[in-house]
Design a protein around this motif. Structure first.
Motif, PDB file in Angstrom:
ATOM      1  N   GLY A  53       0.638  -1.273   0.067  1.00  0.00           N
ATOM      2  CA  GLY A  53       0.008  -0.008  -0.058  1.00  0.00           C
ATOM      3  C   GLY A  53       0.724   1.193   0.239  1.00  0.00           C
ATOM      4  N   PHE A  54       1.970   1.285   0.910  1.00  0.00           N
ATOM      5  CA  PHE A  54       2.570   2.357   1.097  1.00  0.00           C
ATOM      6  C   PHE A  54       3.499   2.694  -0.223  1.00  0.00           C
ATOM      7  CE2 PHE A  54       6.092   5.425   3.006  1.00  0.00           C
ATOM      8  CZ  PHE A  54       5.206   6.318   3.381  1.00  0.00           C
ATOM      9  N   GLY A  55       4.038   1.423  -0.909  1.00  0.00           N
ATOM     10  CA  GLY A  55       4.703   1.393  -2.107  1.00  0.00           C
ATOM     11  C   GLY A  55       4.145   1.969  -3.253  1.00  0.00           C
ATOM     12  N   ILE A  56       2.501   1.511  -3.318  1.00  0.00           N
ATOM     13  CA  ILE A  56       1.836   2.344  -4.306  1.00  0.00           C
ATOM     14  C   ILE A  56       1.715   3.556  -4.426  1.00  0.00           C
ATOM     15  CG2 ILE A  56      -0.629   2.258  -5.335  1.00  0.00           C
ATOM     16  CD1 ILE A  56      -0.958  -0.627  -4.230  1.00  0.00           C
ATOM     17  N   PHE A  57       1.406   4.053  -3.012  1.00  0.00           N
ATOM     18  CA  PHE A  57       1.504   5.767  -3.095  1.00  0.00           C
ATOM     19  C   PHE A  57       2.849   6.368  -3.376  1.00  0.00           C
ATOM     20  CE2 PHE A  57       2.391   9.319  -0.134  1.00  0.00           C
ATOM     21  CZ  PHE A  57       1.362  10.306  -0.692  1.00  0.00           C
ATOM     22  N   ILE A  58       3.928   5.723  -2.805  1.00  0.00           N
ATOM     23  CA  ILE A  58       5.401   6.362  -3.244  1.00  0.00           C
ATOM     24  C   ILE A  58       5.435   6.182  -4.764  1.00  0.00           C
ATOM     25  CG2 ILE A  58       7.806   6.097  -2.956  1.00  0.00           C
ATOM     26  CD1 ILE A  58       6.361   7.322  -0.568  1.00  0.00           C
ATOM     27  N   ALA A  59       5.131   5.048  -5.043  1.00  0.00           N
ATOM     28  CA  ALA A  59       5.366   4.922  -6.737  1.00  0.00           C
ATOM     29  C   ALA A  59       4.423   6.148  -7.650  1.00  0.00           C
ATOM     30  CB  ALA A  59       4.958   3.585  -7.269  1.00  0.00           C
ATOM     31  N   LEU A  60       3.182   5.951  -7.149  1.00  0.00           N
ATOM     32  CA  LEU A  60       2.558   7.142  -7.797  1.00  0.00           C
ATOM     33  C   LEU A  60       3.085   8.545  -7.709  1.00  0.00           C
ATOM     34  CD1 LEU A  60      -1.205   5.847  -6.895  1.00  0.00           C
ATOM     35  CD2 LEU A  60      -0.364   6.047  -9.183  1.00  0.00           C
ATOM     36  N   SER A  61       3.487   8.660  -6.292  1.00  0.00           N
ATOM     37  CA  SER A  61       3.903  10.197  -6.276  1.00  0.00           C
ATOM     38  C   SER A  61       5.308  10.547  -7.057  1.00  0.00           C
ATOM     39  CB  SER A  61       4.301  10.339  -4.740  1.00  0.00           C
ATOM     40  OG  SER A  61       3.178  10.344  -4.141  1.00  0.00           O
TER      41      SER A  61
END
Length: 392
Positions: A214-222
């Motif tokens: 979940g945190f990885g998805i947010f960081i990758a999107l950012s």
């Protein structure tokens, strides 16, 4: 100092760690020019935070469990004084790298303490709210850095950016140190335990993998969404606005949803819902690229996805018990930071195709959904806390 003043002081400090982390992201090109270095080097000023967090997540969590006031005070000092150190030589890249490393040491000492602070100063029915406020301040700090950096740079260059952020961090440092010295309303009734319990705790490992994804998805999107949207002829300004919207709605979701979810013991259902919304959002971005359509899905994805952080931390706090909160959060945040690095690198490998990049993130969502189905419907608390009269 009452519990709400303590929480506000902690939230200011948590926001400061993010402001100092993201300082150079919105002004990377300008900073590279005035420091006479490469854009890649300036990017390392933010990347160092993830590396340090991964190295220190578990030992700092252990320290917070054993000596919470001294550990939080150390985190405040590293943050405030490290932020002040940056203003002494703003145009030297080696000097800024040193200062950022000092600030980075403070970050896990601050962020790993949120559930411990909630457990020591708030009654059980208010802990989800306290964790929500502390977690929302993390995303608020990111948003403030992204918006204020370019504005301050336009008015006074890099020195003004660093001075304003240093003053913010110093106020937060003083407030948080006073908060750390306040006698807690609750004391730990059991001796803090080592890290061995984590090895065989399947529930904590499941939460860690979920935060990894979940945190990885947010960081990758950012990190990559501007590049992905550029393939669909969406400009950098519009992409930046979409990411800011996602972060803003994430702040709202982080503050509003977890207390409601906790009161209804609906953590599993909310995690599943957030992943479904995020998956649909990725499909929506790949399908249609109209501004209002993109804004709708970025807003929804941020509102639900970012709320997962305080929900997972609250669940871990209830499961781990009073002598383990710092270690539990350190373990989970270690997983989240590692997930950010891994998914950013995986997306980088296929960044030449926007559909492949979105597909990598969609696969992560599907895996997280499958894991979430195995979560229990409820976890009984292991409080280990004894109430004492609250200090004024």
């Amino acid at each position: 100092m009452n519990r709400w003043s303590i929480l506000i002081g902690y939230s200011f400090l948590a926001a400061s760690t993010q402001i100092l982390w993201i300082t150079f992201a919105p002004i990377t090109t300008e900073s590279a020019q005035v420091m006479h270095t490469s854009v890649a080097n300036v990017s390392d000023l933010a990347a160092i935070f993830q590396l340090v967090y991964i190295l220190l997540a578990l030992p700092t969590g252990r320290w917070l469990d054993r000596r919470f006031p001294s550990a939080l005070t150390a985190g405040a000092l590293f943050t405030g004084l490290g932020g002040l150190l940056r203003v002494l030589n703003p145009y030297s890249f080696p000097f800024q790298l040193l200062a950022q490393t000092i600030v980075a040491v403070g970050q896990p000492l601050v962020l790993n303490g949120i559930t411990k602070l909630a457990a020591l100063h708030f009654p059980p029915e208010e802990r989800a709210t306290a964790i929500s406020v502390g977690s929302a301040s993390i995303f608020l700090g990111i948003l403030l850095a992204m918006f204020s950096g370019p504005l301050l740079y336009a008015q006074g260059g890099l020195p003004l950016v660093l001075w304003v952020q240093a003053l913010f961090a110093l106020v937060a440092m003083i407030w948080a140190i006073l908060a750390a010295r306040t006698r807690p309303a609750y004391t730990v009734a059991e001796e803090p335990q080592g890290l061995g319990w984590l090895r065989g705790d399947r529930f904590m490992w499941r939460l860690a993998i979920l935060l990894f994804l979940g945190f990885g998805i947010f960081i990758a999107l950012s990190t990559w969404m501007q590049t992905i949207l550029a393939f669909f002829h969406v400009g950098d300004t519009e992409s930046g606005d979409l990411l800011a919207l996602m972060t803003f709605t994430g702040i709202l979701g982080s503050a509003l949803l977890p207390p409601l979810v906790s009161s209804r013991n609906a953590r599993r259902g909310m995690i599943l819902l957030s992943l479904v919304v995020t998956g649909l959002g990725l499909f929506a971005v790949a399908w249609l690229h109209e501004p209002l359509w993109l804004a709708l899905w970025f807003a929804l994805s941020g509102f639900f996805l970012l709320a997962n952080l305080p929900i997972v931390l609250d669940w871990a706090e209830r499961h781990a018990g009073s002598g383990r909160q710092g270690s539990a959060v350190g373990f989970l945040m270690l997983a989240g930071m590692t997930g950010g690095l891994v998914l950013v690198l995986l997306d980088q490998a296929v960044i030449g195709s926007p559909y492949a990049s979105l597909g990598v993130l969609l696969i992560a969502v599907v895996v997280a959904l499958i894991l979430s189905l195995g979560l229990p419907h409820r976890v009984e608390a292991r409080t280990g806390l004894v109430e004492e009269p609250e200090s004024a």
